[in-house]
Design an enzyme around this catalytic site. Sequence first.
Site, mmCIF file in Angstrom:
data_model
loop_
_atom_site.group_PDB
_atom_site.id
_atom_site.type_symbol
_atom_site.label_atom_id
_atom_site.label_comp_id
_atom_site.label_asym_id
_atom_site.label_seq_id
_atom_site.Cartn_x
_atom_site.Cartn_y
_atom_site.Cartn_z
ATOM 1 N N SER A 196 0.900 -1.222 0.227
ATOM 2 C CA SER A 196 0.048 -0.193 0.154
ATOM 3 C C SER A 196 0.815 1.080 0.099
ATOM 4 C CB SER A 196 -0.970 0.105 1.119
ATOM 5 O OG SER A 196 -2.042 0.862 0.954
ATOM 6 N N ASP A 292 -8.430 -2.593 -7.249
ATOM 7 C CA ASP A 292 -7.901 -2.134 -6.004
ATOM 8 C C ASP A 292 -8.957 -1.892 -4.826
ATOM 9 O OD1 ASP A 292 -5.086 -2.130 -4.257
ATOM 10 O OD2 ASP A 292 -6.191 -0.537 -4.061
ATOM 11 N N HIS A 359 -6.665 -5.835 -1.682
ATOM 12 C CA HIS A 359 -5.374 -4.776 -1.310
ATOM 13 C C HIS A 359 -4.710 -5.489 -0.528
ATOM 14 C CE1 HIS A 359 -3.971 -0.872 -1.080
ATOM 15 N NE2 HIS A 359 -4.030 -0.893 0.255
#
Length: 468
Positions: A196, A292, A359
């Site tokens: 991330s 995502d 994610h």
Amino acid sequence: MRNVLLIVLSVCSVASVVRSGSSDGFTKLRDTETAISLLEKKLMAPEVAMVPLTLIQGAGSKGAVCLDGTLPGYHLDRGFGSGAKNWLIQLEGGGWCNNHRTCVYRKTSRRGSSNFMEKTLPFTGILSNKPPENPDFFNWNRVKLRYCDGASFAGDSQDESSQIFYRGQRIWQAAMEEFLSLGMKGANQALLSGCSAGGLASILHCDEFRELLPSSTKVKCLSDAGMFLDAVDVSGGHSLRNMFQGIVTVQNLQKGLSSTCTNHLDPTSCFFPQNLVSDIKTPMFLLNTAYDSWQIQESLAPPTADPGGIWKACKSDHSQCNSSQIQFFQDFRNQMMFAVNSFSKSDQNGLFINSCFAHCQTERQDTWFAQDSPQLNGKRVAETVGDWYFDRAKNIKAIDCAYPCDKTCHNLIFDVNQTGVDRSVDPKAAEISASSSSSSRFCFPLFRASLVSLVLTTIILILGFLAQ
């Protein structure tokens, strides 16, 4: 053992039937076998390595501090055997702060202060120390660098009036100096990774990482869920660009961004990885889902772009989307494909882009390397990354067909009454949780008592046998 568990859980289920006085209890009774299997797996599961937090003691004198001025930290699990001289650095993610208000709030959390960080963290997925969970990197020196600057380890300024320190770049440098002193300077192989906001950081710092190590060291970088796109949101605006502009401005990132990029684009554009990845000289692997979850929640359909809540159900659970909403996501996927087109032409770079609503896939065991992990071309994420890093195959560019063709996904579903990806749940995990706790109020006290009774009975029998 299974018979004992079966008896105990059956009694629990019957008790639940009697207490509830409804047919719901009989459903729980029918689920007993499932609960048994889940309990057996839990009891027999290998113990997860819990790795302690270490603060970088010399960082304060260098101004390398978290948002609140506390020392930055990391978790290190030492390598062994053939991996003793190899290093894997995982940069922690966790969003950003993009204005004074959000940065003030953030400095009172684990994302802005080491005072609030967990003192130990479980190492799973790419950080696991077990071959069945992490076949290629299990015995490397594995490090998780904690994230407490709010700008993907990239800022170098401060807010004097509020005593907020934007020192991500200095934290990066102090941490690397620490790891070099702990043996990384003699590494045979090294991999910089991140998830991330940490995935974006691995892109921002990839070539810097390469320059820190000897030319003889094999160095590569992995970005997991870090391919944030400068996309148009559902209202026609640019929610993520607005957020990134705030980060760049409040943390004064301009001077630290790639000059190759800033020579022809504005600073905010140069915080977007789509404008950076093709210029990275070090071999890079991009691991991303085409849909995502974080970007759907916070970039494509955030509450500010959807004040009427039209997208609320869809962005929380893709099965609730109508055809036009799915088409919007398909357009986003097309933008992702275009963004990696130039990057993918280099033989040294790798790709794994699956058509899942998820994610981050490296740190979670179920998506990194498990029996039912997501696959492309018959290989799981860990296998594909390993093939790329160790050059076991050439031209690794695994790109999925568009939704809904992939049946191996671990798609995330969100609570529609909540916001933010931190509240997400994997349906498979939720199913396990629901099954294993269906009669927990009655079952687990009884289970504990029965287990104690079983142990005591066994001890008495052994002592009786020895006394004969």
